[in-house]
Design a protein around this motif. Sequence first.
Motif, mmCIF file in Angstrom:
data_model
loop_
_atom_site.group_PDB
_atom_site.id
_atom_site.type_symbol
_atom_site.label_atom_id
_atom_site.label_comp_id
_atom_site.label_asym_id
_atom_site.label_seq_id
_atom_site.Cartn_x
_atom_site.Cartn_y
_atom_site.Cartn_z
ATOM 1 N N LEU A 1 1.397 18.292 -11.869
ATOM 2 C CA LEU A 1 1.612 18.616 -10.460
ATOM 3 C C LEU A 1 1.231 17.500 -9.506
ATOM 4 O O LEU A 1 1.504 17.598 -8.309
ATOM 5 N N SER A 2 0.598 16.444 -10.001
ATOM 6 C CA SER A 2 0.196 15.354 -9.109
ATOM 7 C C SER A 2 0.112 14.054 -9.900
ATOM 8 O O SER A 2 -0.965 13.492 -10.083
ATOM 9 N N LEU A 3 1.267 13.571 -10.356
ATOM 10 C CA LEU A 3 1.329 12.329 -11.121
ATOM 11 C C LEU A 3 1.542 11.188 -10.127
ATOM 12 O O LEU A 3 2.632 11.018 -9.590
ATOM 13 N N ARG A 4 0.499 10.411 -9.886
ATOM 14 C CA ARG A 4 0.522 9.425 -8.802
ATOM 15 C C ARG A 4 0.739 8.009 -9.331
ATOM 16 O O ARG A 4 -0.118 7.425 -9.976
ATOM 17 N N HIS A 5 1.911 7.461 -9.023
ATOM 18 C CA HIS A 5 2.240 6.070 -9.310
ATOM 19 C C HIS A 5 1.923 5.241 -8.064
ATOM 20 O O HIS A 5 2.058 5.729 -6.940
ATOM 21 N N GLU A 6 1.538 3.984 -8.251
ATOM 22 C CA GLU A 6 1.214 3.120 -7.120
ATOM 23 C C GLU A 6 2.229 1.995 -6.986
ATOM 24 O O GLU A 6 2.749 1.478 -7.987
ATOM 25 N N ASP B 1 17.495 20.288 -11.403
ATOM 26 C CA ASP B 1 16.338 20.013 -10.563
ATOM 27 C C ASP B 1 15.081 20.308 -11.378
ATOM 28 O O ASP B 1 14.888 21.421 -11.856
ATOM 29 N N VAL B 2 14.216 19.289 -11.546
ATOM 30 C CA VAL B 2 13.028 19.469 -12.386
ATOM 31 C C VAL B 2 11.718 19.200 -11.653
ATOM 32 O O VAL B 2 10.653 19.206 -12.275
ATOM 33 N N GLY B 3 11.766 18.967 -10.340
ATOM 34 C CA GLY B 3 10.510 18.735 -9.641
ATOM 35 C C GLY B 3 10.699 18.170 -8.253
ATOM 36 O O GLY B 3 11.816 18.092 -7.728
ATOM 37 N N ASP B 4 9.581 17.773 -7.645
ATOM 38 C CA ASP B 4 9.554 17.208 -6.302
ATOM 39 C C ASP B 4 8.809 15.877 -6.322
ATOM 40 O O ASP B 4 8.024 15.600 -7.233
ATOM 41 N N PHE B 5 9.041 15.061 -5.291
ATOM 42 C CA PHE B 5 8.311 13.804 -5.177
ATOM 43 C C PHE B 5 7.988 13.525 -3.719
ATOM 44 O O PHE B 5 8.608 14.069 -2.804
ATOM 45 N N ILE C 1 0.865 -1.176 0.000
ATOM 46 C CA ILE C 1 0.000 0.000 0.000
ATOM 47 C C ILE C 1 0.903 1.227 0.000
ATOM 48 O O ILE C 1 1.645 1.468 0.955
ATOM 49 N N GLY C 2 0.877 1.974 -1.082
ATOM 50 C CA GLY C 2 1.732 3.142 -1.137
ATOM 51 C C GLY C 2 1.687 3.812 -2.495
ATOM 52 O O GLY C 2 1.218 3.240 -3.484
ATOM 53 N N THR C 3 2.177 5.043 -2.540
ATOM 54 C CA THR C 3 2.178 5.832 -3.767
ATOM 55 C C THR C 3 3.498 6.574 -3.911
ATOM 56 O O THR C 3 4.184 6.866 -2.929
ATOM 57 N N PHE C 4 3.832 6.871 -5.152
ATOM 58 C CA PHE C 4 4.974 7.730 -5.469
ATOM 59 C C PHE C 4 4.426 8.851 -6.340
ATOM 60 O O PHE C 4 4.075 8.636 -7.502
ATOM 61 N N THR C 5 4.317 10.049 -5.767
ATOM 62 C CA THR C 5 3.677 11.169 -6.449
ATOM 63 C C THR C 5 4.717 12.195 -6.867
ATOM 64 O O THR C 5 5.592 12.570 -6.082
ATOM 65 N N ILE C 6 4.612 12.648 -8.120
ATOM 66 C CA ILE C 6 5.569 13.595 -8.699
ATOM 67 C C ILE C 6 4.868 14.905 -9.025
ATOM 68 O O ILE C 6 3.752 14.917 -9.550
ATOM 69 N N ALA D 1 1.279 14.383 -0.900
ATOM 70 C CA ALA D 1 1.472 15.299 -2.019
ATOM 71 C C ALA D 1 2.950 15.565 -2.247
ATOM 72 O O ALA D 1 3.754 15.565 -1.314
ATOM 73 N N ALA D 2 3.301 15.799 -3.504
ATOM 74 C CA ALA D 2 4.699 16.062 -3.865
ATOM 75 C C ALA D 2 4.969 17.550 -3.782
ATOM 76 O O ALA D 2 4.998 18.255 -4.781
ATOM 77 N N ALA D 3 5.150 18.049 -2.575
ATOM 78 C CA ALA D 3 5.467 19.458 -2.364
ATOM 79 C C ALA D 3 6.426 19.542 -1.200
ATOM 80 O O ALA D 3 6.310 18.781 -0.238
ATOM 81 N N PRO D 4 7.413 20.444 -1.262
ATOM 82 C CA PRO D 4 8.381 20.541 -0.172
ATOM 83 C C PRO D 4 7.733 21.020 1.114
ATOM 84 O O PRO D 4 7.119 22.075 1.153
ATOM 85 N N VAL D 5 7.821 20.211 2.167
ATOM 86 C CA VAL D 5 7.246 20.549 3.465
ATOM 87 C C VAL D 5 8.323 20.386 4.525
ATOM 88 O O VAL D 5 8.929 19.322 4.630
ATOM 89 N N PRO D 6 8.626 21.428 5.336
ATOM 90 C CA PRO D 6 9.627 21.279 6.392
ATOM 91 C C PRO D 6 9.226 20.179 7.359
ATOM 92 O O PRO D 6 8.065 20.060 7.743
ATOM 93 N N VAL D 7 10.186 19.344 7.755
ATOM 94 C CA VAL D 7 9.918 18.220 8.639
ATOM 95 C C VAL D 7 10.790 18.342 9.877
ATOM 96 O O VAL D 7 12.008 18.446 9.773
ATOM 97 N N LEU D 8 10.181 18.334 11.061
ATOM 98 C CA LEU D 8 10.918 18.389 12.306
ATOM 99 C C LEU D 8 11.159 16.981 12.820
ATOM 100 O O LEU D 8 10.330 16.100 12.679
#
Length: 286
Positions: A98-103, A243-247, A40-45, A258-265
Amino acid sequence: MHDSTDLVRGRLGGFLIAAVAFGFAPNAAMAQMLTAASAIGTFTIAFDREPFALMWGGTLSAPGVFHSHFFDTTASNYLSQSGAALLATGGSQEHPALSLRHEITPTGLNPAGQAASRYVQATSADFSVDADTLAGTGHLGLTGVQKISVGTGIWAGSSLVYGDYALRYDPSARQSIWNANGVTAIANGWFLENHIYSIVAGVYDFANLSLVVGDADNWQMRGDLLISPENAYMLTGVAKVEDVGDFCLGVGSYAGCAAAPVPVLGAFVLFGTGLAGLMLKLKKNS
């Protein structure tokens, strides 16, 4: 995102930094091996438009290369949709990417009975990620196929597809390819390997990774996607890392991230770059 010159010069390469260095306590789950046994999982670009638009002498108003279609798990059905059928489907109009979702695929043998030029990969039973070092073993299979079209230059009107990915970790092989192409930086070893049309080669490498862990079966990895210098040379005439994107790779309860840069603590962050090339199959549209 990071300037490609910095990436090529290796200013971001090869540093493992624990969040504790910034005053945050490390997650206790970081000392374990992470898996995808549940399948169960996704790889989103999320691709950036500008780097592709400026290829082949294109501009932002008249893009040189652009995303024209994404075939998700259902639309890219490997039993009925051949590589040629996917190339002929969806036209060549630009669409957001902006939301290419591979499974993630199940573990076991590669699926039987696949259509012509399709090579969807099963996830290997030994796939794992060391939450302490971000090193990996085995590979993840991923569904989904992307179609990209060319808008300018001698290949204007042509399209290419890539997908049937395996997500792998092999720093030695990646570094060898990197060095062979004259890029003096450190590959972190994670990459997407194309299999459609039986062209087995890396197409995107990862950089600037961050990891969030719930437990061994529930976690996410996110970062930047880098186009390989070989692919960049094919599209621009210049072998460079860019650099051409995020995942976001989300497993278990993190699937669908979602494939967007989010700060992680409280997470480990791996800064690095990588590359490998894929000469993607071009098809001249009639």
